[in-house]
Design an enzyme around this catalytic site. Sequence first.
Site, PDB file in Angstrom:
ATOM      1  N   GLU C 209     -24.618  23.406 -63.772  1.00 51.80           N
ATOM      2  CA  GLU C 209     -25.331  22.154 -63.530  1.00 51.80           C
ATOM      3  C   GLU C 209     -26.806  22.382 -63.824  1.00 51.80           C
ATOM      4  O   GLU C 209     -27.237  23.509 -64.086  1.00 51.80           O
ATOM      5  CB  GLU C 209     -25.100  21.658 -62.098  1.00 51.80           C
ATOM      6  CG  GLU C 209     -25.628  22.571 -61.015  1.00 51.80           C
ATOM      7  CD  GLU C 209     -25.187  22.164 -59.592  1.00 51.80           C
ATOM      8  OE1 GLU C 209     -24.115  21.572 -59.433  1.00 51.80           O
ATOM      9  OE2 GLU C 209     -25.947  22.458 -58.655  1.00 51.80           O
ATOM     10  N   HIS C 248     -27.867  19.418 -54.332  1.00 55.16           N
ATOM     11  CA  HIS C 248     -28.057  20.867 -54.202  1.00 55.16           C
ATOM     12  C   HIS C 248     -29.537  21.217 -54.256  1.00 55.16           C
ATOM     13  O   HIS C 248     -30.272  20.678 -55.090  1.00 55.16           O
ATOM     14  CB  HIS C 248     -27.381  21.602 -55.368  1.00 55.16           C
ATOM     15  CG  HIS C 248     -25.907  21.730 -55.205  1.00 55.16           C
ATOM     16  ND1 HIS C 248     -25.094  22.145 -56.236  1.00 55.16           N
ATOM     17  CD2 HIS C 248     -25.089  21.500 -54.169  1.00 55.16           C
ATOM     18  CE1 HIS C 248     -23.844  22.174 -55.819  1.00 55.16           C
ATOM     19  NE2 HIS C 248     -23.816  21.780 -54.566  1.00 55.16           N
TER      20      HIS C 248
END
Lengths: 392, 392, 294, 294
Positions: C209, C248
């Site tokens: 990511e 995150h």
Amino acid sequence: MKLLEYQAKQQFAAAGIPVPAGRLARTPAEAAAAARVLGRVAVKAQVPIGGRGKAGGIAVVETPDDAEREAARILAMDIRGYPVRSVWCETGLEIDSELYLGITLDRDRRRMAIIFSAAGGMEIEQVAEEAPEKIAKLWPDPFVGPQAFEVREMVFAALRHAPQLRAQVLAVQVASLTQKLYSLAVSLDAMTCEINPLVLTPDGQLIAADGKLEVDENAHYRHRALALELAQDATGDDGRTGDDPFEVEAERRGLTYVHLDGDVGVIGNGAGLVMNTLDLVKQHGGDPADFLDVGGGASAEKVRNSLEMVLLDPRVRGVFINIFGGITRGDEVATGVIAARDQLRITKPLVVRMTGTREEEGRALLEEAGITPAISATEAAQKIVALTRDSA
Amino acid sequence: MKLLEYQAKQQFAAAGIPVPAGRLARTPAEAAAAARVLGRVAVKAQVPIGGRGKAGGIAVVETPDDAEREAARILAMDIRGYPVRSVWCETGLEIDSELYLGITLDRDRRRMAIIFSAAGGMEIEQVAEEAPEKIAKLWPDPFVGPQAFEVREMVFAALRHAPQLRAQVLAVQVASLTQKLYSLAVSLDAMTCEINPLVLTPDGQLIAADGKLEVDENAHYRHRALALELAQDATGDDGRTGDDPFEVEAERRGLTYVHLDGDVGVIGNGAGLVMNTLDLVKQHGGDPADFLDVGGGASAEKVRNSLEMVLLDPRVRGVFINIFGGITRGDEVATGVIAARDQLRITKPLVVRMTGTREEEGRALLEEAGITPAISATEAAQKIVALTRDSA
Amino acid sequence: MSVLVDSKSRVLVQGITGREGAFHTEQMRAHGTNVVAGVSPGKGGQDANGVPIFDTVAEAVTATGADVSGIFVPPPFAADAIMESAACGIALTVCITEGIPVHDMIRARAFVERARTLLLGPNCPGLVTPGQCKVGIIPNHINIPGPVGIVGRSGTLTYEVIQGLGQAGMGQTTSVGIGGDPVLGLTFSDVLALFAADSQTRAVVMIGEIGGADEETGAEFIRSSGFDKPVVAFISGRTAPPGKRMGHAGAIISGNSGTAQSKIDALTAAGADIADTIEEVVRLVGERLGARAL
Amino acid sequence: MSVLVDSKSRVLVQGITGREGAFHTEQMRAHGTNVVAGVSPGKGGQDANGVPIFDTVAEAVTATGADVSGIFVPPPFAADAIMESAACGIALTVCITEGIPVHDMIRARAFVERARTLLLGPNCPGLVTPGQCKVGIIPNHINIPGPVGIVGRSGTLTYEVIQGLGQAGMGQTTSVGIGGDPVLGLTFSDVLALFAADSQTRAVVMIGEIGGADEETGAEFIRSSGFDKPVVAFISGRTAPPGKRMGHAGAIISGNSGTAQSKIDALTAAGADIADTIEEVVRLVGERLGARAL
């Protein structure tokens, strides 16, 4: 949490790092009082973003009357959306040279990096492009911290190309300053802790003329007093706020939410999955309105809360709910979605894609309630984009 | 530098370690004022030695009047030679158990040792002999410091044999307390930093009921404020002092001097050499009056100063000067000895043994001045003992 | 074969009496994991559904020979738990906890390195060698044994890949979630190196990511180490705006670094196949396994 | 042969521009020491009687290949100087400085250990391999080459032994002053181990004093390692009162530990000869060397 200039300077001062004399004023009268004590001062808007000088948020004044007038003007400003709620009144400095000293997380080394530059007063990124030889770095062992000899090595390296600076004086002074700044960064859980410019005065003093301090969000619980103080500046009695009001509301609701520019609401579980959902919506021609992660093991109530949150934004034309059922159960999600639709009388299109634990039960509940579930995320993305385009 | 009880407790409190409420009083009136605020208090003599309770230096009082009277009594005391110049007025504690928590230099491991014992209130050495199973230790990595898990391991180990104590509560509380105490010990350059007893109250609080803090002499330059404060208690306007007056005078003169019980003055260069000189004097039946190390490269002036210092003690019957000439030059030493004898009109016997750099020149000067030099240290020891016994 | 854990792993759970710890301990055992001990300071001597509880990791290791630990303790205490595990010689520590302060993790990671042990996470779903051992929170029902090694930063997206491959009949040697924090233990390259050495792993899926440069470092590892197994990579956050933290703590594009494009470019240059959707991941892995089988 | 330093040693002086540093650099050179560099932050580029000065140890090592360092900087900066030397891979750091705070030394010693380099001192006279290399402040004129290894805590007392042996015609392989501080680098056992391995060293003199347990540990090393060279030991402070610090920070009898008697007993039990005076040291070494020569 980004501290304001005055907070950063108060922290520096408490850590033994010299700063110019200054006083905080929340009213024009307080600014006048500050000028009476300090004499000629700069009246500086306290906002959590850069560029305030260009925006007219800084004024140098000679008299208390001028300080009062300028403070009144600046305290009425909004700078790039941030209302000015306080001004920092600060005496000027005589400047021999401007340096840079910063500490920031270096992800790739999994340590804090200490950065020193002989060219201060501009963004360090700009120096890195234009005069990289003037920058030197140090990655101290997290248990040992920066030792004086390491800092000296760093300073001598950066000064090799700035021969006009008195390396000897600087190396010793910067060593002590760096150790103080590093201790401060650690004790404040700082992600970034920067002195820029670090002014060298003609009489050889180093003074932190401006500073930036950003505290790790995960460590807020250790720094409640600072957060509380900051909140005073962030939102006033007049309800003005510089932060995105939807994100403020989401924080109040305890939701992980990022506001975006589009019109397709997105809810999912897991940061990667939600990011991927945004990507899918874009891929199929839609424009996401938000990022909302309900997290692991979400309850029906949390799903309801999330749906309500996403729909607060009037631009949202429909919502795509993308759930992988692990600990999160499909029937819980379905129950939450149905409850939200009924209680909030939602008429905008909802597309739910769920897989994993109790996927069948969830789908059955949704179908029974007249909400069509999708099997694959790709199919769901196509569907929500089509539905929101229709309603446009 | 041994801190007084009140200083140690103020340091503990500043480090976030709970202590009983207390106030310092330097006059009976201040003690009465303290009792008015605090109610029932113990009035405790502030002296840098133990055993003050047995000596009558602690009184528990109910009223301000009593506090005033008892403070007056205690402030007039000398305890084992130490005049009482202040009293600490402190509220009492409810006690469930008494524990021990201390940090001290462990020479053999070249680290600080943290010591926890389930049996507090008595000397840790006594516990070590009588109930060693109640003691557990930890030697933290000096860069990492004590981690919570290590402290828990230590506490669980010590509590294994004290089942009445609530291990769970204690392990967590002691972990945090130990980290604070360790930080304090490091920041104060403590050789010893001890809480004894560490009181567990019936409602589960841990409170430092008494403490000991001793600061490394080599690090005094980092703790001048404490030393200054301590000096207030050590010597008052009345000139009373608890410390050996000769050692106080030597410190003022910047000399490394230890006062001993005998009548043979000893001066030498190098700690080992001077210790050996003491041994030699004893071996030959004499009794050394002091240990004085003039250090490396001593000037004639320092030798003069040292000789004057040693002779301040009226018990001294003669002086043995033992010099190895390396950086220290024999002629310098001889010049200093002769100058001292002439200026101070010394009539007591002086025996000088010197060897090494400019040994010949030094001996010649001494002989010329009528001071007989000795060739070997053994010969010199015999000579000084004989001369001082003659004069007895 | 497998990487990091297998049926011989003796698992300890730190924080076994907490809500999460208790629930997932039972899930782990339901997947066949040999959970030999729990740690909960002050509850030593009790047991959790038959698993003995100890006050300290040291005692647990001495008594049970535990060699892998799963950490389910709240963020303020998690770094300490990691260090305790590493100090006691636990070979692999898996930290599930989300929200640990960065400075705590910088210290904990340095501590683990010095102890020469391995750390997975924090803020990760853990890992599973299907049918043998699971440490963490990856849902049980999706894991089946097979030839694919999976390594991912995101939890649910990794689950999607595991499930997608499984539904297409392709199981896993081991699935490893490295976590989404900026300061973590095992990285893509570390896990790729393990898969390289595992003879049963015939293809690898990497789920990356935005944020940081670990995907790029992973790509560099593939390129420079002569990694000879097919790699299918998937990067989420391609449309995320810079400067916004996407859930995150580590998923944030700062300036020009950490973009999906830079990761995709690096992985493409290293010879990995890039998939745009989970379905494409499954299709590409199937093709590569088929091609290799020929 | 010799231990720790010889004619090939390339010596750096930290604090070369200070009063002590400047004086002893010249003394060291006068004894034949190859002083290749000095360090004095901010004075890089200058020279001291022909010895080039650098701002940092790192630069000095790169430019000159220095492998031994002598430290002559004031106490507040000495621990930092030790760590700088160790961090730059200097194999042996000799710290002369007296009066370094104990907590500074605890950290500096841990740092040196981690860097896997050696430290002699602090608060020590240094060491000399006569005619080849001297680092520190041992007077030049007393050292002559020969078969005796000397290791002592006290400076002047060590000089006395060196001189006494020399006057009796017995020179030294290397004389090492380990220093009188409570926290120091090389200990008696470390130096004894070096002498054990040095074929030219035929007898060893140990000069101890009250305080600590390093003499006892040295005795234990002699006993357990099968040390096969004669050891003559001398302990000063036999008549020192407990609780009084006799000059050296480390020379203090605390409670029952650190007494001269305990050291004498341990050394006697290990087979060392105990001398009561310097003259006796010389006599005993002469006898033992003579006996061995037979």
